[in-house]
Design a protein around this motif. Structure first.
Motif, mmCIF file in Angstrom:
data_model
loop_
_atom_site.group_PDB
_atom_site.id
_atom_site.type_symbol
_atom_site.label_atom_id
_atom_site.label_comp_id
_atom_site.label_asym_id
_atom_site.label_seq_id
_atom_site.Cartn_x
_atom_site.Cartn_y
_atom_site.Cartn_z
ATOM 1 N N LYS A 1 8.726 9.252 -4.882
ATOM 2 C CA LYS A 1 8.067 8.747 -6.472
ATOM 3 C C LYS A 1 9.004 7.829 -6.967
ATOM 4 C CE LYS A 1 5.496 9.417 -10.573
ATOM 5 N NZ LYS A 1 4.945 10.683 -11.415
ATOM 6 N N TRP A 2 10.203 8.491 -7.284
ATOM 7 C CA TRP A 2 11.078 7.705 -7.923
ATOM 8 C C TRP A 2 11.783 6.484 -7.297
ATOM 9 C CZ3 TRP A 2 11.064 7.542 -13.360
ATOM 10 C CH2 TRP A 2 10.680 8.475 -13.584
ATOM 11 N N ILE A 3 11.924 6.777 -5.874
ATOM 12 C CA ILE A 3 12.440 5.442 -5.203
ATOM 13 C C ILE A 3 11.636 4.452 -5.210
ATOM 14 C CG2 ILE A 3 12.703 4.873 -2.595
ATOM 15 C CD1 ILE A 3 13.872 7.418 -2.043
ATOM 16 N N CYS A 4 10.165 4.618 -5.188
ATOM 17 C CA CYS A 4 9.081 3.674 -5.204
ATOM 18 C C CYS A 4 9.223 2.896 -6.566
ATOM 19 C CB CYS A 4 7.821 4.034 -4.885
ATOM 20 S SG CYS A 4 7.496 4.482 -2.932
ATOM 21 N N VAL A 5 9.078 3.696 -7.697
ATOM 22 C CA VAL A 5 9.254 3.327 -8.837
ATOM 23 C C VAL A 5 10.414 2.330 -9.070
ATOM 24 C CG1 VAL A 5 9.358 4.002 -11.336
ATOM 25 C CG2 VAL A 5 7.924 5.235 -10.076
ATOM 26 N N ILE A 6 11.730 2.885 -8.667
ATOM 27 C CA ILE A 6 12.777 2.040 -9.037
ATOM 28 C C ILE A 6 12.623 0.922 -8.395
ATOM 29 C CG2 ILE A 6 15.464 1.941 -8.643
ATOM 30 C CD1 ILE A 6 15.165 4.973 -9.280
ATOM 31 N N PHE A 7 12.283 0.786 -7.041
ATOM 32 C CA PHE A 7 12.254 -0.529 -6.133
ATOM 33 C C PHE A 7 11.328 -1.389 -6.826
ATOM 34 C CE2 PHE A 7 10.037 -3.004 -2.924
ATOM 35 C CZ PHE A 7 10.928 -3.410 -2.169
ATOM 36 N N ILE A 8 10.068 -0.898 -7.099
ATOM 37 C CA ILE A 8 9.146 -1.849 -7.685
ATOM 38 C C ILE A 8 9.646 -2.607 -8.992
ATOM 39 C CG2 ILE A 8 6.796 -1.926 -8.531
ATOM 40 C CD1 ILE A 8 5.928 0.243 -6.936
ATOM 41 N N GLU A 9 9.948 -1.664 -10.039
ATOM 42 C CA GLU A 9 10.548 -2.090 -11.326
ATOM 43 C C GLU A 9 11.693 -3.129 -11.041
ATOM 44 O OE1 GLU A 9 8.813 -1.782 -13.993
ATOM 45 O OE2 GLU A 9 7.287 -0.607 -12.910
ATOM 46 N N ILE B 1 0.917 -1.164 -0.140
ATOM 47 C CA ILE B 1 0.101 0.064 0.002
ATOM 48 C C ILE B 1 0.837 1.191 0.057
ATOM 49 C CG2 ILE B 1 -1.656 1.339 1.457
ATOM 50 C CD1 ILE B 1 -2.793 -1.257 2.194
ATOM 51 N N ALA B 2 1.945 1.252 0.922
ATOM 52 C CA ALA B 2 2.809 2.357 0.879
ATOM 53 C C ALA B 2 3.302 2.732 -0.471
ATOM 54 C CB ALA B 2 3.719 2.232 2.207
ATOM 55 N N LEU B 3 4.035 1.480 -1.049
ATOM 56 C CA LEU B 3 4.580 1.724 -2.135
ATOM 57 C C LEU B 3 3.901 2.238 -3.519
ATOM 58 C CD1 LEU B 3 6.786 -1.521 -2.348
ATOM 59 C CD2 LEU B 3 7.581 0.865 -2.145
ATOM 60 N N ALA B 4 2.498 1.626 -3.420
ATOM 61 C CA ALA B 4 1.513 2.137 -4.479
ATOM 62 C C ALA B 4 1.073 3.370 -4.493
ATOM 63 C CB ALA B 4 0.246 1.317 -4.106
ATOM 64 N N LEU B 5 1.174 4.012 -2.887
ATOM 65 C CA LEU B 5 0.767 5.456 -2.931
ATOM 66 C C LEU B 5 2.050 6.426 -2.939
ATOM 67 C CD1 LEU B 5 -1.574 5.171 0.546
ATOM 68 C CD2 LEU B 5 -2.078 5.571 -1.850
ATOM 69 N N GLY B 6 3.023 5.819 -2.666
ATOM 70 C CA GLY B 6 4.354 6.436 -3.013
ATOM 71 C C GLY B 6 4.687 6.716 -4.460
ATOM 72 N N ARG B 7 4.381 5.697 -5.317
ATOM 73 C CA ARG B 7 4.444 5.843 -6.602
ATOM 74 C C ARG B 7 3.631 7.029 -7.108
ATOM 75 N NH1 ARG B 7 5.366 0.768 -11.024
ATOM 76 N NH2 ARG B 7 5.622 1.919 -12.773
ATOM 77 N N GLN B 8 2.456 7.164 -6.632
ATOM 78 C CA GLN B 8 1.620 8.282 -7.165
ATOM 79 C C GLN B 8 1.875 9.615 -6.374
ATOM 80 O OE1 GLN B 8 -2.332 6.574 -6.565
ATOM 81 N NE2 GLN B 8 -2.466 5.786 -8.565
ATOM 82 N N SER B 9 2.920 9.876 -5.531
ATOM 83 C CA SER B 9 3.025 10.940 -4.710
ATOM 84 C C SER B 9 3.627 12.086 -5.563
ATOM 85 C CB SER B 9 4.258 10.332 -3.744
ATOM 86 O OG SER B 9 4.670 11.904 -2.993
ATOM 87 N N ASP B 10 3.494 13.247 -5.273
ATOM 88 C CA ASP B 10 3.707 14.440 -5.719
ATOM 89 C C ASP B 10 5.105 14.738 -5.591
ATOM 90 O OD1 ASP B 10 1.342 14.674 -6.810
ATOM 91 O OD2 ASP B 10 0.325 15.813 -5.208
ATOM 92 N N MET B 11 5.969 14.219 -4.552
ATOM 93 C CA MET B 11 7.150 14.338 -4.030
ATOM 94 C C MET B 11 8.110 13.652 -5.026
ATOM 95 S SD MET B 11 6.693 14.182 0.189
ATOM 96 C CE MET B 11 8.288 14.730 0.200
ATOM 97 N N PRO B 12 8.724 14.239 -5.798
ATOM 98 C CA PRO B 12 9.648 13.489 -6.836
ATOM 99 C C PRO B 12 10.392 12.220 -6.328
ATOM 100 C CG PRO B 12 9.776 15.695 -7.135
ATOM 101 C CD PRO B 12 9.143 15.922 -6.051
ATOM 102 N N ILE B 13 11.288 12.523 -5.146
ATOM 103 C CA ILE B 13 12.033 11.779 -4.530
ATOM 104 C C ILE B 13 11.520 10.391 -4.141
ATOM 105 C CG2 ILE B 13 13.866 11.475 -2.763
ATOM 106 C CD1 ILE B 13 14.641 14.231 -2.880
#
Length: 433
Positions: free
Chosen positions: A259-267, A245-257
């Protein structure tokens, strides 16, 4: 004249005829078979072929099952009793049941501890799984259960679970402080604060270690059997859902850092096989630790499996969030709700309801994937079968009985998860159809 007039009068019935029974072909089992099994020529041929296949399988399976030997010291003794007849050697289950369930190193006199922890698991999960049918006061026990179960299974000083609980309390306080800024920032801040508290608590427990403990300590290397699969499955599924849940919400966050941490981790995690992560947990992770540092293998495996499952659950939940119409977000804004309130009260309940099938699919796959730990020399249920049991001279050659028993245990757990998810979907079905 009068006779002709009398015959022209219409007959009016004043009583009903008794109802006639329906035709045999339109009721009962005959009707069901005509509609479902023999509705046309193609379905009839498929039904006959399926019945023939079932008969062929049962004709070979039932004698093997009914003629099975349940009391024998070895496979050779089973064959002597069978004397060439078809039959299974189920004596391996009665002889090695304790190793299949608890491993071959867990102390025999301490079997009651993991058994009690398993029974208490149902009491702890009931308030969460059936909130409308169980008193909410039991949620206190649900919060205390992870620390109680850890102490029951591993034993050792009672200060260890106490400091673990203290770490969650500190993490909750940090969460309340940071969640107003961002859900993801509050979540990850709480995790960091809890980990620091656990690390300090571990140092204090190690400094105050004493032999006088209520429960004898059992090292992680002595864990095994189906107990190990249950530990990994229960802990990793429970942890991966909030992380997802935290990663999904972080991926949609307006905070760039964030968001990109969550995107890189998930991918990255989704692009790496789980068995690779397990080898990293077993071998590579030790190279990143200070010399002389010991890091429990089960804890390393739990971290890697949780990371793996969290990445997949995050994508499932992101799909649920994307399925919600934009009007739901606008409705939350119109009510004056801040971000945490909107997520907790409006957005996440709907997104999680949509995501239930996908989450259950990941959970079932994750529980079955716990058998992969056997490739890194952890003696789970499959590891016990492939290793100590089949390597012994008494039972070398017994395959179907052992693997069938393992399949039965995993089927019961996975089928129970599937049935609960279907029940939960029916309970949460609020739309009109």
């Amino acid at each position: 004249m009068s006779d002709t007039h009398q015959q022209s009068i219409a007959f009016v019935r004043d009583t009903m005829l008794p109802e006639a029974p329906p035709p045999t072909a339109e009721t009962g089992i005959v009707k069901w078979m005509r509609e479902n099994l023999f509705s046309n020529v193609t379905n009839g041929l498929l039904t006959l072929a399926a019945l023939a296949a079932i008969y062929y399988l049962l004709s070979g399976f039932m004698p093997w099952l009914l003629n099975g030997i349940w009391d024998a010291p070895s496979i050779r003794a089973c064959r002597e009793v069978l004397q060439g007849e078809v039959g299974g050697c189920f004596a391996v289950l009665t002889e090695r049941w304790n190793q299949l369930l608890f491993g071959f190193k867990y102390p025999d006199e301490e079997y009651w501890r993991p058994t009690l922890a398993f029974v208490l698991l149902f009491a702890a999960a009931a308030p969460v799984m059936f909130p409308n049918h169980v008193p909410k006061a039991l949620l206190v026990f649900t919060g205390l259960y992870p620390f109680l179960a850890y102490w029951l299974i591993w034993g050792g000083p009672i200060l260890s679970p106490i400091f673990g609980l203290l770490g969650f309390v500190v993490g909750y306080l940090v969460w309340n402080r940071l969640v107003a800024q961002s859900f993801a920032a509050g979540f990850f801040g709480a995790i960091i604060a809890a980990m620091i508290t656990w690390w300090l608590g571990g140092m204090i427990v190690e400094a105050m270690a004493s032999e006088n403990t209520l429960l004898a300590a059992v090292p992680s290397r002595d864990m095994g059997g189906f107990m190990l699969n249950m530990i990994l499955g229960t802990v990793c599924v429970s942890l991966s859902i909030p992380f997802g849940i935290a990663l999904a919400l972080g991926r949609q966050s307006d905070m760039p850092i964030i968001k990109w941490i969550c995107v890189i981790f998930i991918e990255f995690i989704r692009g790496v096989p789980l068995i690779t992560l397990l080898f990293v947990a077993n071998v590579v992770l030790a190279y990143f630790l200070p010399p002389g540092t010991t890091f429990d293998l089960i804890l390393r495996v739990i971290i890697m499996i949780t990371m793996f499952a969290s990445a997949y659950i995050a994508e499932v939940i992101r799909g649920g969030l994307a399925a919600l119409p934009k009007g739901q977000y606008e409705a939350a804004d119109s009510l004056g709700l801040d971000y945490p309130q909107a997520m907790r009260l409006i957005i996440l309940p709907q997104a999680l309801k949509i995501s239930i099938p996908g989450i259950v699919n990941v959970a079932v796959g994750l529980f079955k994937d716990t058998t992969l730990v056997s490739v890194i020399s952890m003696f789970d249920l499959v590891g016990m079968i492939r290793g100590p049991i089949l390597a012994s001279t008494e039972w070398n050659g017994v395959y179907w009985e052992l693997l069938g028993f393992a399949a039965l245990l995993f089927f019961v757990v996975c089928y129970g998860i599937s049935q609960y998810s279907q029940w939960l979907e029916r309970q949460l079905q609020t739309d009109h159809r």
